[in-house]
Design an enzyme around this catalytic site. Structure first.
Site, PDB file in Angstrom:
ATOM      1  CG  ASP A   1      85.703  36.753  29.188  1.00 32.08           C
ATOM      2  OD1 ASP A   1      85.787  38.044  29.707  1.00 32.08           O
ATOM      3  OD2 ASP A   1      86.698  36.256  28.616  1.00 32.08           O
TER       4      ASP A   1
ATOM      5  CG  HIS B   1      81.246  46.392  31.315  1.00 29.03           C
ATOM      6  ND1 HIS B   1      82.000  45.499  31.517  1.00 29.03           N
ATOM      7  CD2 HIS B   1      82.122  48.001  30.397  1.00 29.03           C
ATOM      8  CE1 HIS B   1      82.472  45.488  30.573  1.00 29.03           C
ATOM      9  NE2 HIS B   1      83.103  47.315  29.777  1.00 29.03           N
TER      10      HIS B   1
ATOM     11  CG  LEU C   1      74.399  33.976  48.021  1.00 30.30           C
ATOM     12  CD1 LEU C   1      74.411  33.050  47.330  1.00 30.30           C
ATOM     13  CD2 LEU C   1      73.699  35.320  46.850  1.00 30.30           C
TER      14      LEU C   1
END
Ligand code: FPP
Length: 236
Positions: free
Chosen positions: A16, A33, A127
């Site tokens: 956020d 972004h 991962l």
């Protein structure tokens, strides 16, 4: 790199503050972004170094469709670029890519890219990077309930057989362990329709920094905070 004794197996992140980061610099939101995508790269690398098994990132919520069209388009383009640029790394770094959310709502180009990379990386083991895209936890829970109701109506499951295990198996996260650690950046104390079922026992770490400023050291600090907590799962 096992410097830490108690590494969370699964870290989930609410990324956020991209917009506010950009605003403070007099930049358009898409620049926030773009900088946030750099944090995604760095945090992913840090998770691999630490030996974290699953990293789930809230990259686009079902509510984010309500943002201005230009911002939605910029986010999708950024995601496309990230996927194209990351494709080689996913192979080199042995990362398995997965998604949760209503992927069918994404533009065809993005969906095709995702599907191709998910298929190409399905056997990777270092991962699992789970991208939550067009994701909403309530929608996910309702879909699971609908699936179980249909099974009950068809007679393939009895209502009394419905329990936490059979319910979790119908969530999009089936097979993925619940997050041990949930990180949210930008200081907001909200869960925002993210993994509502799965975070029942997660440790929550709220970081004041905006997501584009959240880098490797911040991830290490969040893990250190997690390790200081005494985890009791409701018992003494
Ligand atoms: C929240 O910031 C962030 C998002 C809505 C999108 C997250 C996307 C990225 C980090 C970049 C692309 C992702 C990947 C996986 C490459 P906000 O816009 O809500 O910030 P604000 O609350 O300050 O307005």
């Amino acid at each position: 790199m096992a410097d830490f004794p108690d590494i969370p197996r699964h870290i989930a992140v609410i990324m956020d503050g991209n917009g506010r980061w950009a605003k403070e610099r007099g930049l358009p939101r898409r620049e926030g972004h773009r900088a946030g995508a750099e944090s995604v790269r760095e945090v992913t690398d840090a998770c691999i170094d630490l030996g974290v098994d699953y990293l789930t990132l809230y990259a686009f919520s079902s509510e984010n469709w309500n943002r201005p069209q230009a911002e939605v388009r910029a986010l999708m383009e950024l995601l496309d670029r990230f996927l194209l640029e990351k494709a080689t790394d996913l192979k080199k770094q042995n990362i398995r890519l997965k998604t949760i959310g209503q992927i069918e709502r994404l533009p065809a180009k993005t969906r095709n890219l995702l599907e191709r990379l998910i298929e190409q990386t399905k056997d990777h083991t270092a991962l699992t990077l789970v991208l939550a895209l067009s994701y909403g936890a309530r929608e996910e829970i309702v879909a699971a309930a609908r699936w179980l109701a249909a099974d009950a109506a068809a007679g393939t499951i009895k209502p009394e057989q419905i329990d936490c295990t059979s319910f979790a198996q119908r969530l999009q996260t089936a097979g993925i362990p619940d997050p041990d650690l949930l990180v949210r950046t930008s200081g907001e104390m909200r869960v925002s329709n993210f993994l509502l079922w799965q975070i029942s026992y997660s440790e929550i770490v709220i970081v004041r920094k905006y997501w584009p400023d959240f880098r490797r050291q911040d991830l290490l600090d969040a893990v250190a905070e997690y390790q200081r907590r005494h985890r009791r799962f409701g018992a003494l």
